[in-house]
Write a protein that holds these residues in place. Structure first.
Motif, PDB file in Angstrom:
ATOM      1  N   PHE A 154     -36.482 -23.499  -7.025  1.00 48.82           N
ATOM      2  CA  PHE A 154     -36.644 -24.947  -6.916  1.00 48.82           C
ATOM      3  C   PHE A 154     -37.792 -25.251  -5.980  1.00 48.82           C
ATOM      4  N   PHE A 155     -38.245 -26.505  -6.055  1.00 48.20           N
ATOM      5  CA  PHE A 155     -39.287 -26.931  -5.124  1.00 48.20           C
ATOM      6  C   PHE A 155     -38.638 -27.574  -3.914  1.00 48.20           C
ATOM      7  N   VAL A 156     -39.295 -27.435  -2.785  1.00 47.59           N
ATOM      8  CA  VAL A 156     -38.830 -28.059  -1.559  1.00 47.59           C
ATOM      9  C   VAL A 156     -40.003 -28.813  -0.953  1.00 47.59           C
ATOM     10  N   VAL A 157     -39.695 -29.949  -0.340  1.00 51.68           N
ATOM     11  CA  VAL A 157     -40.751 -30.735   0.291  1.00 51.68           C
ATOM     12  C   VAL A 157     -40.634 -30.610   1.803  1.00 51.68           C
ATOM     13  N   GLY A 158     -41.770 -30.338   2.417  1.00 56.60           N
ATOM     14  CA  GLY A 158     -41.820 -30.313   3.881  1.00 56.60           C
ATOM     15  C   GLY A 158     -42.541 -31.562   4.361  1.00 56.60           C
ATOM     16  N   THR A 159     -41.998 -32.211   5.376  1.00 55.21           N
ATOM     17  CA  THR A 159     -42.606 -33.470   5.802  1.00 55.21           C
ATOM     18  C   THR A 159     -42.330 -33.734   7.274  1.00 55.21           C
ATOM     19  N   ASN A 160     -42.987 -34.752   7.777  1.00 55.31           N
ATOM     20  CA  ASN A 160     -42.703 -35.212   9.129  1.00 55.31           C
ATOM     21  C   ASN A 160     -41.579 -36.232   9.014  1.00 55.31           C
ATOM     22  N   PRO A 161     -40.349 -35.882   9.412  1.00 50.88           N
ATOM     23  CA  PRO A 161     -39.202 -36.746   9.129  1.00 50.88           C
ATOM     24  C   PRO A 161     -39.364 -38.136   9.737  1.00 50.88           C
ATOM     25  N   ALA A 162     -39.886 -38.205  10.935  1.00 47.44           N
ATOM     26  CA  ALA A 162     -39.962 -39.508  11.606  1.00 47.44           C
ATOM     27  C   ALA A 162     -40.906 -40.448  10.879  1.00 47.44           C
ATOM     28  N   THR A 163     -42.093 -39.933  10.497  1.00 46.24           N
ATOM     29  CA  THR A 163     -43.044 -40.836   9.851  1.00 46.24           C
ATOM     30  C   THR A 163     -42.633 -41.135   8.415  1.00 46.24           C
ATOM     31  N   LEU A 164     -42.072 -40.138   7.713  1.00 50.91           N
ATOM     32  CA  LEU A 164     -41.657 -40.393   6.332  1.00 50.91           C
ATOM     33  C   LEU A 164     -40.588 -41.484   6.316  1.00 50.91           C
ATOM     34  N   ASP A 165     -39.720 -41.443   7.308  1.00 51.86           N
ATOM     35  CA  ASP A 165     -38.649 -42.421   7.389  1.00 51.86           C
ATOM     36  C   ASP A 165     -39.212 -43.836   7.526  1.00 51.86           C
ATOM     37  N   VAL A 215     -27.192 -28.485   6.593  1.00 47.92           N
ATOM     38  CA  VAL A 215     -27.353 -29.767   5.905  1.00 47.92           C
ATOM     39  C   VAL A 215     -27.046 -30.883   6.887  1.00 47.92           C
ATOM     40  N   VAL A 216     -28.055 -31.730   7.157  1.00 52.68           N
ATOM     41  CA  VAL A 216     -27.840 -32.794   8.135  1.00 52.68           C
ATOM     42  C   VAL A 216     -27.939 -34.191   7.524  1.00 52.68           C
ATOM     43  N   GLY A 217     -28.190 -34.232   6.210  1.00 53.67           N
ATOM     44  CA  GLY A 217     -28.263 -35.561   5.611  1.00 53.67           C
ATOM     45  C   GLY A 217     -28.202 -35.466   4.100  1.00 53.67           C
ATOM     46  N   LEU A 218     -27.692 -36.526   3.488  1.00 52.80           N
ATOM     47  CA  LEU A 218     -27.653 -36.582   2.028  1.00 52.80           C
ATOM     48  C   LEU A 218     -28.389 -37.837   1.589  1.00 52.80           C
ATOM     49  N   PHE A 219     -29.289 -37.683   0.576  1.00 52.11           N
ATOM     50  CA  PHE A 219     -30.032 -38.865   0.116  1.00 52.11           C
ATOM     51  C   PHE A 219     -29.844 -39.070  -1.384  1.00 52.11           C
ATOM     52  N   GLU A 220     -30.054 -40.292  -1.822  1.00 52.01           N
ATOM     53  CA  GLU A 220     -29.771 -40.620  -3.224  1.00 52.01           C
ATOM     54  C   GLU A 220     -31.004 -41.004  -4.010  1.00 52.01           C
ATOM     55  N   ASN A 221     -32.113 -41.282  -3.341  1.00 52.55           N
ATOM     56  CA  ASN A 221     -33.317 -41.680  -4.062  1.00 52.55           C
ATOM     57  C   ASN A 221     -34.342 -40.560  -3.952  1.00 52.55           C
ATOM     58  N   LYS A 222     -34.480 -39.815  -5.047  1.00 50.55           N
ATOM     59  CA  LYS A 222     -35.394 -38.679  -4.953  1.00 50.55           C
ATOM     60  C   LYS A 222     -36.683 -38.911  -5.725  1.00 50.55           C
ATOM     61  N   SER A 223     -36.883 -40.151  -6.170  1.00 52.36           N
ATOM     62  CA  SER A 223     -38.058 -40.425  -6.988  1.00 52.36           C
ATOM     63  C   SER A 223     -39.359 -40.252  -6.222  1.00 52.36           C
ATOM     64  N   LEU A 224     -39.338 -40.521  -4.935  1.00 48.08           N
ATOM     65  CA  LEU A 224     -40.577 -40.430  -4.174  1.00 48.08           C
ATOM     66  C   LEU A 224     -40.912 -38.993  -3.803  1.00 48.08           C
ATOM     67  N   VAL A 225     -39.896 -38.221  -3.394  1.00 45.46           N
ATOM     68  CA  VAL A 225     -40.181 -36.838  -2.992  1.00 45.46           C
ATOM     69  C   VAL A 225     -40.103 -35.888  -4.182  1.00 45.46           C
ATOM     70  N   GLN A 226     -39.439 -36.325  -5.232  1.00 40.34           N
ATOM     71  CA  GLN A 226     -39.359 -35.569  -6.485  1.00 40.34           C
ATOM     72  C   GLN A 226     -38.718 -34.193  -6.366  1.00 40.34           C
ATOM     73  N   THR A 227     -37.971 -33.971  -5.315  1.00 35.68           N
ATOM     74  CA  THR A 227     -37.165 -32.758  -5.244  1.00 35.68           C
ATOM     75  C   THR A 227     -35.820 -33.125  -4.649  1.00 35.68           C
ATOM     76  N   ASP A 228     -34.910 -32.152  -4.678  1.00 36.39           N
ATOM     77  CA  ASP A 228     -33.590 -32.371  -4.115  1.00 36.39           C
ATOM     78  C   ASP A 228     -33.527 -31.886  -2.668  1.00 36.39           C
ATOM     79  N   TYR A 229     -34.624 -31.227  -2.208  1.00 37.64           N
ATOM     80  CA  TYR A 229     -34.565 -30.539  -0.914  1.00 37.64           C
ATOM     81  C   TYR A 229     -35.712 -30.999  -0.027  1.00 37.64           C
TER      82      TYR A 229
END
Ligand SMILES: Nc1ncnc2c1ncn2[C@@H]1O[C@H](COP(=O)(O)OP(=O)(O)OP(=O)(O)O)[C@@H](O)[C@H]1O
Ligand SMILES: [Mg+2]
Lengths: 845, 260
Positions: free
Chosen positions: A573-584, A636-650
């Motif tokens: 699978f693909f995984v996205v790495g990001t800056n959590p604070a700014t992405l939020d 696992v520290v969070g669950l999200f429901e909108n994956k259209s922007l990051v396009q992965t589940d992880y």
């Protein structure tokens, strides 16, 4: 009976040609698809089997699996090169580095490919690899680059020119020191290649003091295996000495695997064409056998047994099947070329050196052609045998279609089974969904095709109603379309299938567009997105995000990186790495438990549905296997429901990403402007920063929407073009049916002409019949297509396609287009009908 | 014996006069099928005049050229040489387009069988030529025709649901519906039993007597021919004999003499 078969075949040239052409088209497309994919695979095989010519061993870091994104291995220390050189039996060894490098044309445009990578690498003189200098010299020092021959040719790069190359560090200008090719070949499957000397490579690929691999040539007399064993002794843990030829094969396999999807897609299209073609073949057989009812009856009256009649029809089918399949296979070559051109028109350039024909192609295509022909002949042959001699000699008037409970029940049952299987694939949780959906659609089409004759008559009358305005020709066209519901139904069914699929992809496309627009509107708070244009994978130097963040007009910058990992169940699978604070701050991922902001090292944000499926929740650990670092346990520290922007589940943090992936490039950067600063002003400043990266685009939301719509549209047009062949076959079916009907109604046409029907009116009559049949096919097809589209979109709701949009106007346009196509399909039969010699026609038995 | 019948009215005085008073005039018709060795002279110099309002029968042995003559007169076929005039206008040199119009407007045709379009009901078949011409039928005339052929309760049946006799009567009604200059019939009773044949012939006769219709009919049957005002005999593509106000037994006798 053999003699009779041959005689029959000779006597009915037109009908024969029509039947045979149906088989030729179906078989041709299957053969063409095989030829194309084989050609493609062999071209890749050839390219990559040569790529390591001259090399014997490749020293590199071990890897758990091959990532499709590349760069899955950790680099190894540069000092190992010297160590390897000292090994007894090593003739030469040199360090190699690969990475992203994109040329910029003299006009300042980034050089793009049709999806092939834009690569950079290190040049070495020894060992002698497959890359050879054609012009100029090898690159030396931080100011020189060597260009592959294909790129140099296409963009007029000459030795001594100064050109810009974008790398993950920053764009930089270099002098072209030389031009290189792979033996005779100019480029590797359309990829561009920039080579530098080793120190420069380390700099531009941001790999100081390390190399990706060490390429080794053996002294003569030393076997590869022997050398590998010797080298292995001096290597540290985690570094391997691989057989260079095996590595080449590996590369070819990885690429072929990535293209496997494409091969399957092509075969699906071939299957659709054959399926549609089968209707055509079946229909043609039914009609020709029906037309020869009298002939068979006469044979029966003269003492031929029913079995002999069946045998004759069967034998005919075999002869036609064999000959037409052979022609179809030959036609396959032409179709392969057409497909290649077609795909090229959509920017998919496939490497090819001569078409490849494998025995498998001939066997499968011929078997399909012959089997379909035989199966198509079974029913008509049995019908032919059952005819009582007397019934056949009598004048056969069109009988009003009778309601058949058996057909109704059979059709309904088959349709329901099809829909059931389809729904099982879409919404169920068993088996292979794609195959279930395909089989379900196939069975549904069959069921509807069984049902269609029941209402083809009334439908023809309904569709033909407006044609009454055309007076007598329109009226006759309407009656003709309704007089033989089975024939009309089978002819329309072929078009129905094609149009249903076109409608399906249209609905899919518009729903995808509407859904992404909605997501952008509702959950993206960024003002701009930095991305590369086109389909090619994005490579954005991390420096871009840093530079933009430094601008006074900008408040938030959120870069995204992409990597591939394997789950414990071995699926990638693909995984996205990001800056959590700014992405939020710039997106709303709809985090339902935990939070994105608090995502830390070795922690994971997981898509809610996937978490449920895996049976894990907040606080649980999740094992992720990375190609270069092995398995890590993430919390696992969070669950999200909108994956259209990051396009992965992880989603993981940037630091977790950097700890596990050697790549250091972003694939997307979201930018938010400070409150009170106008976006126009901000845009100017950002674009100034990005100016030196011509491969990058700055998009506001509207532009992002437009780009995504463009991409969807392009894909749609490609799929529609591929379905086009099925549509062409379906239209040909209309031509075929009408030509045979005209033949059958020769007498009637003669009579019409004798009592004063003009040639024009005759043409019009045939034409309108074609239009009626086309529209029936279109209406049925759109009905099914809308239903399929609805089901498919609904099933993809969890994948982010939340909006079902049905572009009614466009679909209505398809009906109109089908009608027009009917006019075209009728050209030949209408001309034939109009040209009939009145007298001869009247005296035809 | 003159080719020009004196019934009704006196012999024509001038060519123009003749053309205008005749429904059909044929001059020296030659029709050759095939070429060279295989050439067949189906018509070998046939000339004839069919005055308006007469019923003409054409008889002759099989292969004598009867059907060919009829087809050439009706502009269904090309001539090798010769001229045909219908209603005073030459038709043998017309383009296909104008011939179509002629067949639609000026000529009616009844074939031996397969006269009707199977997808159209009786009424639609009857009005077919007018529909093709986009003219509306004369309602009164149509009612009369339907009345006379006795098809009132069968009008909305498809040909497949009609008997052979009924089908031929529909065909006759169709041929007459647009009040054409002339009606050609090629063995219209050939497939009918004697009673149905008789009904059809009487119907044709009535249209001649009561409405001044012109009819040319090919037949093998002396009894059928006896309904005509005159009979023209063909042999080997030539007119060999003519009989006015024929009786069935006279025709039989003549055939016997011609054959011997
Ligand atoms: N299409 C054709 N090609 C060649 N020869 C033809 C053709 N039609 C008719 N003939 C020949 O022309 C001659 C006249 O034929 P025609 O059909 O006019 O005869 P007929 O008097 O109507 O005969 P029957 O009473 O059998 O109907 C015959 O010798 C026939 O073989
Ligand atoms: Mg005849």
């Amino acid at each position: 009976m053999w003699k009779l078969t041959i005689k029959n075949l000779k006597a009915r040239k037109l009908r024969l040609a029509m039947t045979a052409l149906a088989v030729v088209l179906g078989v041709g497309f299957v053969a063409g698809t095989f030829v194309l994919t084989d050609t493609m695979n062999s071209a890749f095989d050839n390219l990559f089997s040569d790529v390591n010519d001259g090399l014997d061993v490749i020293v590199r870091a071990e890897s758990e699996f091959e990532s499709q994104l590349g760069g899955s291995r950790q680099p190894i220390p540069e000092s190992l090169i010297e160590t390897v050189r000292q090994v007894d039996g090593v003739q030469a060894a040199a360090g190699n580095i690969q990475g992203y490098a994109q040329f910029v044309t003299k006009d300042g445009e980034a050089v793009t490919t049709g999806g092939a990578p834009t690569l950079g690498g290190a040049w070495y003189d020894e060992p002698k690899g497959s890359l050879v200098i054609r012009d100029g010299k090898a690159p030396v020092g931080p100011d020189q680059v060597m260009v592959d021959a294909a790129t140099a040719d296409a963009h007029d790069f000459k030795v001594g020119d100064r050109i810009t190359v974008i790398t993950q560090v920053a764009p930089r200008t270099f002098e072209v020191s030389g031009i290189a090719g792979f033996g005779e070949v100019d480029s590797l499957g359309g990829a561009t290649l920039a080579t530098f000397d080793l120190p420069t490579s380390q700099e531009v690929f941001n790999k100081p003091g390390v190399v990706d691999s060490i390429d080794v040539a053996a002294e003569s007399g030393v076997s590869v295996d022997e050398l590998r064993t010797r080298i292995r002794r001096v290597l540290p843990d985690g570094v391997e000495a691989a057989d260079a030829q095996a590595v080449a094969a590996e590369i070819a396999d990885t690429i072929k695997e990535a293209l496997g999807f494409f091969n399957i897609a092509l075969l699906v299209f071939a299957g659709i064409s054959l399926f549609v073609g089968a209707f055509l073949i079946f229909n043609t057989f039914s009609i020709t056998v029906a037309q020869r009812t009298r002939e068979f009856a006469l044979l029966r009256a003269l003492g031929a047994s029913g079995r002999q009649v069946t045998g004759a029809v069967f034998l005919e089918a075999i002869v036609i099947g064999i000959i037409a399949s052979a022609v179809g296979i030959a036609a396959g070559f032409g179709i392969a070329l057409v497909l290649q051109v077609l795909l090229g028109a959509f920017g998919i350039d496939l490497p090819s050196d001569g078409l490849v024909f494998l025995p498998r192609t001939g066997i499968v295509a011929a078997a399909l052609g012959i089997v379909v022909t035989l199966v198509s002949a079974i029913a008509p042959a049995r019908r032919a045998a059952k005819i009582s001699p007397m019934a056949a000699m009598r004048e056969t008037a069109p009988k009003p279609p009778r309601f058949s409970p058996r057909r109704t029940i059979a059709g309904l049952v088959v349709t329901l089974i099809g829909v059931g299987v389809l729904f099982g694939g879409l919404f169920g949780d068993f088996g292979e969904p794609a195959q279930l959906v395909g089989a379900g659609a196939f069975i549904t089409f069959m069921g509807v095709a069984v049902l269609t004759p029941l209402f083809a008559g009334p439908l023809a009358n309904l569709v033909g109603l407006p044609m009454q305005v055309m007076r007598m020709p329109g009226k006759l066209a309407r009656r003709n379309a309704a007089r033989n519901p089975k024939r009309t139904a089978a002819t329309a069914a072929a078009l129905m299938i094609g149009l249903a699929l076109v409608a399906l992809v249209t609905i899919m496309g518009s729903s995808i567009k509407a859904s992404t627009n909605k997501v952008l509107d509702e959950s993206l708070e960024a003002d701009f997105t930095v991305a590369t244009g086109g389909f090619a994978p994005s490579f954005i130097s991390p420096q871009v995000a840093v530079d933009i963040a430094a601008l006074p007009e900008v408040s938030v910058v959120a870069p995204l990186r992409l990597g591939q990992f394997r789950r414990e169940d071995k699926n990638s699978f693909f995984v996205v790495g990001t800056n959590p604070a700014t992405l939020d701050e710039v997106t709303d991922l709809d985090v339902v438990e935990g939070s994105l902001r608090s995502l830390g090292d070795n922690e994971l944000l997981l898509y809610r549905q996937t978490a449920d499926d895996l049976g894990i929740g907040l606080g649980d650990t999740f094992g992720m296997q990375f190609a270069s670092t092995g398995t890590e346990k993430l919390k696992v520290v969070g669950l999200f429901e909108n994956k259209s922007l990051v396009q992965t589940d992880y989603v993981i943090s940037l630091s977790t990403y950097e700890a596990n992936f050697p790549e250091k490039v972003d694939f997307q950067v979201f930018v938010k402007v400070k409150d009170g600063v106008s976006t126009a002003v901000a845009r100017k400043s950002i674009e100034a920063v990005m100016e030196s990266y011509p491969s990058l685009n700055l998009e506001n939301q509207a532009e992002t929407k437009e780009k995504q719509a463009d991409q969807v549209n392009q894909l749609l047009s490609l799929v529609t073009a591929m379905l086009g062949l099925a549509l062409v076959i379906a239209l040909f079916g209309i031509t075929n049916t009408l030509a045979l009907s005209v033949f059958e109604r020769t007498r009637e046409l003669g009579l019409l002409r004798a009592v004063g029907m003009s040639r024009r009116q005759t043409r019009r009559m045939v034409r309108w019949e074609a239009v009626i049949i086309s529209i029936i096919g279109a209406v049925l097809g759109l009905g099914i297509g809308v239903f399929f589209g609805w089901a498919l979109v609904k099933s993809l709701e969890s994948e982010g396609i939340s909006e079902l949009t049905i572009p009614y106007l466009q679909l209505l346009g398809y009906v109109g287009a089908a009608g027009l196509a009917g006019v075209v399909a009728a050209l030949f039969p209408a001309r034939r009908a109009a040209k009939l010699n009145v007298l001869e026609a009247i005296s035809t038995e | 014996m003159s080719l020009i019948s004196n019934r009704p009215g006196a012999p024509a005085s001038s060519a123009q006069d003749l053309l205008s008073r005749a429904a059909v005039v044929a001059v020296d018709l030659v029709k050759i099928y095939g070429e060279g060795e295989a050439a067949v002279r189906a018509l070998d110099g046939v000339s004839l005049v069919v005055p308006k309002g007469t019923f003409t029968a054409i008889m002759g042995p099989s292969g004598s050229g009867k059907s060919t003559l009829l087809q050439c007169l009706a502009a269904l076929d090309d001539l090798t040489s010769g001229k045909v005039f219908i209603g005073g206008a030459e038709i043998s040199s017309l383009e296909e387009k104008d011939r179509t119009r002629l067949r639609r407007d000026k000529v009616g045709f009844i074939f031996q069988a397969f006269n009707l379009i199977p997808t159209l009901d009786a009424m639609e078949n009857i009005t077919l030529p007018m529909n093709l011409a986009r003219t509306s039928p004369d309602k009164k005339w149509l009612d009369y025709l339907i009345q006379t052929v006795g098809l009132k309760d069968r009008l909305h049946h498809l040909p497949g649901e009609l008997s052979g006799g009924q089908q031929q009567r529909v065909a006759a009604a169709r041929a007459l519906a647009s009040r054409p200059e002339i009606v050609f019939a090629d063995e219209p009773t050939g497939n009918l039993d004697s009673r149905r044949g008789q009904e059809l012939l009487q119907f044709l006769r009535r249209t001649v007597d009561e409405f001044n219709q012109t009819i040319v009919m090919v037949t093998h049957d002396p009894f059928a021919a006896s309904h005509a005002d005159r009979v023209i005999f063909l042999a080997d593509g030539r007119v060999v004999e003519e009989m006015v106000d024929p009786k069935a037994d006279q025709i039989l006798d003549l055939i016997k003499t011609l054959e011997s």
